[in-house]
Design a protein around this motif. Structure first.
Motif, short mmCIF file in Angstrom:
data_model
loop_
_atom_site.label_atom_id
_atom_site.label_comp_id
_atom_site.label_asym_id
_atom_site.label_seq_id
_atom_site.Cartn_x
_atom_site.Cartn_y
_atom_site.Cartn_z
N PRO A 88 1.19 -1.35 -0.40
CA PRO A 88 -0.19 -0.23 0.44
C PRO A 88 0.82 1.26 0.30
O PRO A 88 2.35 0.95 0.95
N SER B 61 -1.05 -1.76 6.20
CA SER B 61 -0.04 -0.29 5.38
C SER B 61 0.85 -0.63 6.16
O SER B 61 1.77 0.02 6.77
N THR C 35 -1.39 0.89 -6.92
CA THR C 35 -0.76 1.24 -5.27
C THR C 35 -0.62 2.42 -6.18
O THR C 35 0.50 3.20 -5.29
#
Ligand code: PLP
Length: 398
Positions: A40, A240, A375
Protein backbone atom coordinates in the motif's frame (compact mmCIF):
# COMPACT_ATOMS: atom_id res chain seq x y z
CA UNK A 1 33.29 -23.00 -1.07
CA UNK A 2 30.35 -25.12 -2.27
CA UNK A 3 27.07 -23.43 -1.52
CA UNK A 4 23.90 -25.20 -0.57
CA UNK A 5 22.24 -26.81 -3.60
CA UNK A 6 18.87 -25.70 -2.22
CA UNK A 7 19.98 -22.07 -1.96
CA UNK A 8 21.46 -22.20 -5.44
CA UNK A 9 18.23 -23.64 -6.88
CA UNK A 10 16.20 -20.52 -6.15
CA UNK A 11 15.80 -17.44 -8.31
CA UNK A 12 16.39 -13.99 -6.87
CA UNK A 13 13.22 -11.91 -6.56
CA UNK A 14 12.33 -10.26 -9.89
CA UNK A 15 10.22 -7.64 -8.09
CA UNK A 16 13.23 -6.55 -6.09
CA UNK A 17 15.41 -6.27 -9.19
CA UNK A 18 12.76 -4.17 -10.98
CA UNK A 19 12.46 -1.97 -7.86
CA UNK A 20 16.26 -1.55 -7.83
CA UNK A 21 16.19 -0.37 -11.47
CA UNK A 22 13.40 2.10 -10.63
CA UNK A 23 15.41 3.46 -7.70
CA UNK A 24 18.45 3.84 -9.96
CA UNK A 25 16.41 5.85 -12.50
CA UNK A 26 14.95 8.01 -9.74
CA UNK A 27 18.46 8.79 -8.50
CA UNK A 28 19.18 10.04 -12.02
CA UNK A 29 16.14 12.32 -11.54
CA UNK A 30 14.07 10.45 -14.14
CA UNK A 31 10.35 10.33 -13.45
CA UNK A 32 9.01 6.78 -13.32
CA UNK A 33 5.40 5.73 -12.84
CA UNK A 34 5.84 2.58 -10.83
CA UNK A 35 3.13 -0.04 -11.24
CA UNK A 36 5.43 -2.62 -9.70
CA UNK A 37 4.93 -1.97 -6.02
CA UNK A 38 3.32 -4.75 -4.00
CA UNK A 39 2.52 -2.69 -0.94
CA UNK A 40 0.00 0.00 0.00
CA UNK A 41 1.16 3.56 -0.67
CA UNK A 42 -0.65 4.81 2.47
CA UNK A 43 1.16 5.47 5.74
CA UNK A 44 0.65 3.16 8.68
CA UNK A 45 -2.32 4.54 10.68
CA UNK A 46 -1.21 6.78 13.53
CA UNK A 47 -3.10 4.84 16.24
CA UNK A 48 -0.99 1.78 15.42
CA UNK A 49 2.31 3.66 15.54
CA UNK A 50 1.23 5.33 18.80
CA UNK A 51 0.67 1.96 20.44
CA UNK A 52 4.03 0.74 19.14
CA UNK A 53 5.76 3.80 20.60
CA UNK A 54 4.01 3.25 23.94
CA UNK A 55 5.24 -0.35 23.95
CA UNK A 56 8.79 0.88 23.30
CA UNK A 57 8.48 3.33 26.19
CA UNK A 58 7.11 0.55 28.38
CA UNK A 59 10.27 -1.46 27.74
CA UNK A 60 9.01 -4.17 25.37
CA UNK A 61 12.40 -4.31 23.72
CA UNK A 62 13.67 -7.69 24.93
CA UNK A 63 13.24 -11.27 23.71
CA UNK A 64 9.61 -12.25 23.22
CA UNK A 65 8.02 -15.74 23.05
CA UNK A 66 8.85 -17.51 19.76
CA UNK A 67 5.19 -18.05 18.89
CA UNK A 68 4.10 -14.48 19.70
CA UNK A 69 2.84 -12.50 22.68
CA UNK A 70 -0.42 -13.68 24.25
CA UNK A 71 -2.37 -10.40 23.75
CA UNK A 72 -1.72 -10.61 20.00
CA UNK A 73 -2.67 -14.28 19.80
CA UNK A 74 -5.89 -13.44 21.64
CA UNK A 75 -6.60 -10.54 19.30
CA UNK A 76 -5.99 -12.82 16.31
CA UNK A 77 -8.45 -15.41 17.72
CA UNK A 78 -11.10 -12.71 18.20
CA UNK A 79 -10.55 -11.43 14.67
CA UNK A 80 -10.72 -14.91 13.14
CA UNK A 81 -13.92 -15.66 15.04
CA UNK A 82 -15.63 -12.38 14.20
CA UNK A 83 -14.56 -11.96 10.60
CA UNK A 84 -13.79 -15.45 9.34
CA UNK A 85 -16.08 -17.64 11.42
CA UNK A 86 -13.07 -19.64 12.67
CA UNK A 87 -12.81 -20.94 16.22
CA UNK A 88 -9.22 -21.00 17.37
CA UNK A 89 -7.58 -20.65 20.76
CA UNK A 90 -4.17 -18.99 21.36
CA UNK A 91 -2.40 -22.41 21.22
CA UNK A 92 -3.45 -22.65 17.58
CA UNK A 93 -1.86 -19.32 16.67
CA UNK A 94 1.74 -18.64 15.72
CA UNK A 95 2.84 -15.04 15.17
CA UNK A 96 5.41 -14.78 12.39
CA UNK A 97 7.56 -12.23 10.57
CA UNK A 98 4.86 -11.51 8.01
CA UNK A 99 2.86 -14.02 5.99
CA UNK A 100 6.05 -14.88 4.14
CA UNK A 101 7.58 -16.36 7.26
CA UNK A 102 4.28 -18.09 8.15
CA UNK A 103 4.26 -19.92 4.82
CA UNK A 104 7.97 -20.67 4.86
CA UNK A 105 7.89 -22.11 8.39
CA UNK A 106 4.77 -24.15 7.63
CA UNK A 107 6.45 -25.70 4.60
CA UNK A 108 9.70 -26.21 6.46
CA UNK A 109 7.86 -27.91 9.33
CA UNK A 110 5.74 -30.21 7.18
CA UNK A 111 7.71 -31.22 4.09
CA UNK A 112 10.12 -34.10 3.76
CA UNK A 113 12.50 -34.20 0.82
CA UNK A 114 10.59 -34.91 -2.39
CA UNK A 115 7.12 -34.18 -1.00
CA UNK A 116 4.96 -32.50 -3.61
CA UNK A 117 3.16 -29.19 -3.21
CA UNK A 118 0.45 -28.16 -5.67
CA UNK A 119 0.81 -24.50 -6.60
CA UNK A 120 -1.80 -22.86 -8.83
CA UNK A 121 -0.10 -20.86 -11.60
CA UNK A 122 0.14 -17.91 -11.95
CA UNK A 123 1.47 -17.80 -8.41
CA UNK A 124 2.96 -15.36 -5.93
CA UNK A 125 6.69 -15.25 -6.67
CA UNK A 126 7.87 -16.72 -3.37
CA UNK A 127 5.78 -19.93 -3.21
CA UNK A 128 7.93 -22.08 -5.54
CA UNK A 129 11.17 -20.81 -4.04
CA UNK A 130 9.98 -21.51 -0.50
CA UNK A 131 8.85 -25.03 -1.45
CA UNK A 132 12.28 -25.73 -2.98
CA UNK A 133 14.09 -24.36 0.07
CA UNK A 134 12.02 -26.63 2.29
CA UNK A 135 13.04 -29.66 0.18
CA UNK A 136 9.71 -30.04 -1.58
CA UNK A 137 8.82 -30.41 -5.24
CA UNK A 138 6.52 -27.92 -6.96
CA UNK A 139 3.65 -29.26 -9.03
CA UNK A 140 2.05 -26.41 -10.91
CA UNK A 141 -1.69 -26.35 -11.49
CA UNK A 142 -1.83 -24.44 -14.75
CA UNK A 143 -4.95 -22.28 -14.85
CA UNK A 144 -6.55 -20.59 -17.81
CA UNK A 145 -7.06 -16.82 -18.18
CA UNK A 146 -10.49 -17.65 -19.67
CA UNK A 147 -11.44 -19.18 -16.32
CA UNK A 148 -10.20 -16.09 -14.46
CA UNK A 149 -6.88 -17.83 -13.66
CA UNK A 150 -8.63 -20.10 -11.14
CA UNK A 151 -7.97 -23.73 -10.37
CA UNK A 152 -10.83 -26.18 -10.35
CA UNK A 153 -11.33 -29.07 -7.97
CA UNK A 154 -10.90 -31.51 -10.89
CA UNK A 155 -7.55 -29.98 -11.81
CA UNK A 156 -6.25 -30.27 -8.24
CA UNK A 157 -7.54 -33.83 -8.00
CA UNK A 158 -5.75 -34.80 -11.23
CA UNK A 159 -2.40 -33.55 -9.88
CA UNK A 160 -2.45 -35.32 -6.53
CA UNK A 161 -0.11 -38.31 -6.19
CA UNK A 162 0.97 -40.44 -3.24
CA UNK A 163 3.69 -37.83 -2.61
CA UNK A 164 1.40 -34.79 -2.46
CA UNK A 165 1.47 -33.06 0.90
CA UNK A 166 -0.43 -29.86 0.33
CA UNK A 167 -2.01 -27.24 -1.88
CA UNK A 168 -1.25 -23.53 -1.59
CA UNK A 169 -4.40 -21.51 -2.15
CA UNK A 170 -4.35 -17.74 -2.43
CA UNK A 171 -7.63 -15.83 -2.58
CA UNK A 172 -7.84 -12.90 -3.32
CA UNK A 173 -4.97 -13.69 -5.61
CA UNK A 174 -1.65 -12.08 -6.39
CA UNK A 175 -1.09 -11.58 -9.33
CA UNK A 176 -4.46 -12.29 -10.99
CA UNK A 177 -6.91 -10.62 -8.58
CA UNK A 178 -9.08 -13.77 -8.70
CA UNK A 179 -11.42 -14.35 -5.77
CA UNK A 180 -12.76 -17.85 -5.19
CA UNK A 181 -16.51 -18.22 -4.61
CA UNK A 182 -17.97 -20.24 -1.77
CA UNK A 183 -19.01 -23.00 -4.18
CA UNK A 184 -15.53 -23.21 -5.72
CA UNK A 185 -13.97 -23.44 -2.28
CA UNK A 186 -16.41 -26.17 -1.24
CA UNK A 187 -15.42 -28.26 -4.26
CA UNK A 188 -11.69 -27.75 -3.65
CA UNK A 189 -12.15 -28.55 0.06
CA UNK A 190 -13.85 -31.82 -0.84
CA UNK A 191 -10.81 -32.90 -2.87
CA UNK A 192 -8.41 -31.93 -0.06
CA UNK A 193 -10.39 -33.97 2.45
CA UNK A 194 -10.96 -36.96 0.15
CA UNK A 195 -7.33 -37.13 -0.90
CA UNK A 196 -6.12 -36.47 2.64
CA UNK A 197 -3.73 -33.60 1.97
CA UNK A 198 -3.63 -30.22 3.70
CA UNK A 199 -4.00 -26.67 2.43
CA UNK A 200 -2.14 -23.47 3.16
CA UNK A 201 -4.73 -20.73 2.70
CA UNK A 202 -2.98 -17.42 2.10
CA UNK A 203 -5.57 -14.73 2.87
CA UNK A 204 -3.40 -11.61 3.03
CA UNK A 205 -5.59 -9.70 0.57
CA UNK A 206 -8.91 -10.63 2.23
CA UNK A 207 -9.89 -6.99 2.81
CA UNK A 208 -9.30 -5.88 -0.77
CA UNK A 209 -12.52 -6.86 -2.53
CA UNK A 210 -14.34 -5.07 -5.34
CA UNK A 211 -17.98 -5.02 -6.40
CA UNK A 212 -20.05 -7.71 -4.69
CA UNK A 213 -17.17 -10.08 -4.12
CA UNK A 214 -16.87 -11.71 -0.73
CA UNK A 215 -14.02 -13.46 1.00
CA UNK A 216 -14.48 -16.91 2.53
CA UNK A 217 -11.93 -18.77 4.61
CA UNK A 218 -11.77 -22.34 3.38
CA UNK A 219 -11.16 -23.61 6.93
CA UNK A 220 -14.61 -22.37 7.97
CA UNK A 221 -16.46 -24.71 5.61
CA UNK A 222 -16.57 -27.80 7.82
CA UNK A 223 -14.70 -29.65 10.58
CA UNK A 224 -12.79 -31.90 8.19
CA UNK A 225 -11.29 -29.09 6.14
CA UNK A 226 -10.75 -27.03 9.31
CA UNK A 227 -8.32 -29.64 10.65
CA UNK A 228 -6.49 -29.76 7.30
CA UNK A 229 -5.99 -26.02 6.85
CA UNK A 230 -3.24 -23.66 7.85
CA UNK A 231 -4.82 -20.21 7.58
CA UNK A 232 -2.20 -17.56 6.91
CA UNK A 233 -2.70 -13.84 7.20
CA UNK A 234 -0.75 -10.70 7.98
CA UNK A 235 -1.15 -7.05 8.81
CA UNK A 236 1.23 -5.95 6.06
CA UNK A 237 -1.23 -5.11 3.31
CA UNK A 238 -4.35 -4.52 5.39
CA UNK A 239 -2.90 -1.89 7.70
CA UNK A 240 0.01 -0.63 5.55
CA UNK A 241 2.41 -2.31 7.96
CA UNK A 242 4.72 -4.09 5.50
CA UNK A 243 7.85 -2.99 7.37
CA UNK A 244 6.58 -4.11 10.78
CA UNK A 245 6.79 -7.74 9.66
CA UNK A 246 3.82 -9.03 11.60
CA UNK A 247 1.87 -11.99 10.27
CA UNK A 248 0.33 -15.09 11.73
CA UNK A 249 -0.93 -18.56 11.04
CA UNK A 250 -3.68 -20.64 12.59
CA UNK A 251 -3.30 -24.40 12.54
CA UNK A 252 -4.06 -27.47 14.63
CA UNK A 253 -2.29 -27.38 18.00
CA UNK A 254 0.30 -30.04 17.19
CA UNK A 255 1.35 -28.30 14.00
CA UNK A 256 1.36 -24.87 15.67
CA UNK A 257 3.62 -26.29 18.38
CA UNK A 258 5.98 -27.83 15.83
CA UNK A 259 6.19 -24.60 13.84
CA UNK A 260 6.83 -22.63 17.06
CA UNK A 261 9.71 -24.98 17.89
CA UNK A 262 11.24 -24.40 14.45
CA UNK A 263 10.73 -20.65 14.85
CA UNK A 264 12.45 -20.73 18.23
CA UNK A 265 15.62 -21.84 16.43
CA UNK A 266 15.30 -19.62 13.37
CA UNK A 267 14.09 -16.06 13.87
CA UNK A 268 12.68 -16.39 17.41
CA UNK A 269 9.84 -14.12 18.48
CA UNK A 270 9.43 -11.01 16.37
CA UNK A 271 9.89 -7.53 17.91
CA UNK A 272 7.44 -7.28 20.82
CA UNK A 273 6.76 -3.54 20.37
CA UNK A 274 5.61 -4.21 16.79
CA UNK A 275 3.32 -6.95 18.07
CA UNK A 276 1.67 -4.45 20.43
CA UNK A 277 1.09 -2.16 17.44
CA UNK A 278 -0.56 -5.13 15.73
CA UNK A 279 -2.85 -5.67 18.73
CA UNK A 280 -4.06 -2.08 18.35
CA UNK A 281 -4.64 -2.62 14.62
CA UNK A 282 -6.76 -5.73 15.18
CA UNK A 283 -8.66 -4.42 18.21
CA UNK A 284 -9.47 -0.86 17.38
CA UNK A 285 -12.53 -0.80 15.26
CA UNK A 286 -11.76 1.78 12.61
CA UNK A 287 -12.90 2.17 9.05
CA UNK A 288 -9.30 2.22 7.87
CA UNK A 289 -9.45 -0.99 5.79
CA UNK A 290 -12.82 -0.15 4.27
CA UNK A 291 -11.70 3.35 3.34
CA UNK A 292 -8.44 2.24 1.76
CA UNK A 293 -10.30 -0.46 -0.18
CA UNK A 294 -12.67 2.18 -1.62
CA UNK A 295 -9.63 4.21 -2.76
CA UNK A 296 -8.16 1.12 -4.44
CA UNK A 297 -11.49 0.38 -6.10
CA UNK A 298 -11.51 3.85 -7.68
CA UNK A 299 -7.93 3.42 -8.85
CA UNK A 300 -8.73 -0.03 -10.20
CA UNK A 301 -11.56 1.46 -12.24
CA UNK A 302 -9.27 4.18 -13.60
CA UNK A 303 -6.66 1.61 -14.58
CA UNK A 304 -9.26 -0.65 -16.21
CA UNK A 305 -10.69 2.31 -18.15
CA UNK A 306 -7.19 3.18 -19.35
CA UNK A 307 -6.44 -0.42 -20.29
CA UNK A 308 -9.67 -0.63 -22.27
CA UNK A 309 -8.23 2.13 -24.51
CA UNK A 310 -5.04 0.13 -25.00
CA UNK A 311 -5.02 -2.07 -28.07
CA UNK A 312 -4.17 -5.77 -28.02
CA UNK A 313 -3.62 -6.00 -24.28
CA UNK A 314 -5.88 -8.63 -22.69
CA UNK A 315 -6.81 -8.91 -19.03
CA UNK A 316 -9.39 -10.20 -16.60
CA UNK A 317 -10.88 -7.59 -14.27
CA UNK A 318 -9.52 -8.21 -10.77
CA UNK A 319 -12.15 -8.95 -8.13
CA UNK A 320 -9.70 -8.51 -5.28
CA UNK A 321 -6.10 -7.65 -4.23
CA UNK A 322 -4.54 -4.63 -5.98
CA UNK A 323 -3.15 -5.91 -9.27
CA UNK A 324 -4.16 -6.27 -12.91
CA UNK A 325 -2.53 -9.14 -14.75
CA UNK A 326 -2.38 -8.28 -18.43
CA UNK A 327 -1.45 -10.40 -21.45
CA UNK A 328 0.89 -8.35 -23.67
CA UNK A 329 2.22 -11.23 -25.78
CA UNK A 330 0.67 -9.73 -28.93
CA UNK A 331 3.69 -7.40 -28.89
CA UNK A 332 6.34 -10.10 -28.54
CA UNK A 333 8.52 -10.50 -31.61
CA UNK A 334 8.25 -6.78 -32.39
CA UNK A 335 11.11 -4.36 -31.91
CA UNK A 336 11.51 -1.26 -29.77
CA UNK A 337 14.40 1.12 -30.55
CA UNK A 338 16.11 -1.70 -32.42
CA UNK A 339 15.70 -4.25 -29.60
CA UNK A 340 13.56 -7.31 -30.18
CA UNK A 341 11.06 -7.84 -27.41
CA UNK A 342 10.90 -11.57 -26.95
CA UNK A 343 9.24 -11.98 -23.56
CA UNK A 344 7.91 -10.26 -20.45
CA UNK A 345 11.36 -9.33 -19.11
CA UNK A 346 12.31 -7.56 -22.36
CA UNK A 347 8.89 -5.93 -22.42
CA UNK A 348 9.23 -4.59 -18.87
CA UNK A 349 12.80 -3.49 -19.49
CA UNK A 350 11.95 -1.52 -22.64
CA UNK A 351 8.85 -0.02 -21.04
CA UNK A 352 11.05 1.29 -18.26
CA UNK A 353 12.87 3.39 -20.87
CA UNK A 354 9.53 5.18 -21.35
CA UNK A 355 9.26 5.83 -17.60
CA UNK A 356 6.84 3.04 -16.63
CA UNK A 357 7.70 0.15 -14.32
CA UNK A 358 5.77 -3.14 -14.30
CA UNK A 359 6.64 -6.64 -13.09
CA UNK A 360 7.31 -9.21 -15.84
CA UNK A 361 4.82 -12.07 -15.72
CA UNK A 362 7.57 -14.66 -15.93
CA UNK A 363 8.11 -14.05 -12.22
CA UNK A 364 4.60 -15.42 -11.61
CA UNK A 365 4.96 -18.32 -14.05
CA UNK A 366 3.34 -16.54 -17.03
CA UNK A 367 5.71 -15.05 -19.57
CA UNK A 368 2.85 -13.73 -21.72
CA UNK A 369 1.78 -11.35 -18.95
CA UNK A 370 2.86 -8.30 -16.97
CA UNK A 371 1.54 -7.28 -13.55
CA UNK A 372 0.37 -3.73 -12.89
CA UNK A 373 -0.24 -2.71 -9.32
CA UNK A 374 -2.79 0.03 -8.60
CA UNK A 375 -1.19 1.23 -5.40
CA UNK A 376 -0.58 4.42 -7.37
CA UNK A 377 -2.56 7.67 -7.37
CA UNK A 378 -5.16 8.16 -10.09
CA UNK A 379 -3.29 10.91 -11.97
CA UNK A 380 -0.14 8.82 -11.99
CA UNK A 381 -2.13 5.87 -13.37
CA UNK A 382 -3.40 8.06 -16.23
CA UNK A 383 0.09 9.39 -16.95
CA UNK A 384 1.62 5.92 -16.79
CA UNK A 385 -0.95 4.48 -19.16
CA UNK A 386 -0.45 7.36 -21.59
CA UNK A 387 3.25 6.48 -21.64
CA UNK A 388 2.35 2.81 -21.94
CA UNK A 389 0.30 3.45 -25.08
CA UNK A 390 3.07 5.61 -26.57
CA UNK A 391 5.47 2.76 -25.93
CA UNK A 392 3.22 0.28 -27.75
CA UNK A 393 2.92 2.69 -30.69
CA UNK A 394 6.71 2.77 -30.99
CA UNK A 395 6.92 -0.99 -31.37
CA UNK A 396 7.65 -2.10 -34.89
CA UNK A 397 7.19 -5.34 -36.80
CA UNK A 398 10.48 -6.93 -37.78
N1 PLP B 1 1.27 -13.69 0.23
C1 PLP B 1 1.04 -12.98 -0.89
C2 PLP B 1 0.07 -13.52 -1.88
C3 PLP B 1 1.71 -11.77 -1.13
O1 PLP B 1 1.47 -11.08 -2.24
C4 PLP B 1 2.63 -11.32 -0.17
C5 PLP B 1 3.41 -10.09 -0.38
O2 PLP B 1 3.53 -9.56 -1.45
C6 PLP B 1 2.82 -12.08 0.99
C7 PLP B 1 2.14 -13.27 1.16
C8 PLP B 1 3.81 -11.67 2.05
O3 PLP B 1 3.26 -10.77 2.92
P1 PLP B 1 4.04 -10.30 4.23
O4 PLP B 1 4.52 -8.92 3.98
O5 PLP B 1 3.03 -10.36 5.32
O6 PLP B 1 5.17 -11.25 4.46
Amino acid sequence: MNYSAKALSINPSVTLSVSAKVEELKKQRKHVVSFCIGEPDFSTPEFINEQTKRALDDGFTKYSPASGILPLKQAVCEKLKKENNLNYSPENIVVTAGAKSAIFHTLFSTLNDGDEVVIPAPYWISYPEMVKLAGGKCVFAETDAKNGHKITAELVDSLITSKTKCLILNSPNNPSGAVYTLQELKEIAEVIVNRDIFVISDEVYEKFLYGDNQHFSIAALNEEIFSRTVTVNSLSKTYSMTGYRVGYLAADKMLAKTISAVLSHSIGGIAAFGQYGAVAALKEDTDYCLNSCRVYEKRRNVLLAELSKTENVFYTEPNGAFYVFADVSYYYGKSYNGRIVSGSEDFADCLLDEGVAVVPGIAFGRDSFIRLSFTVEEDEIRLGMQRFRNFLKKMRNI
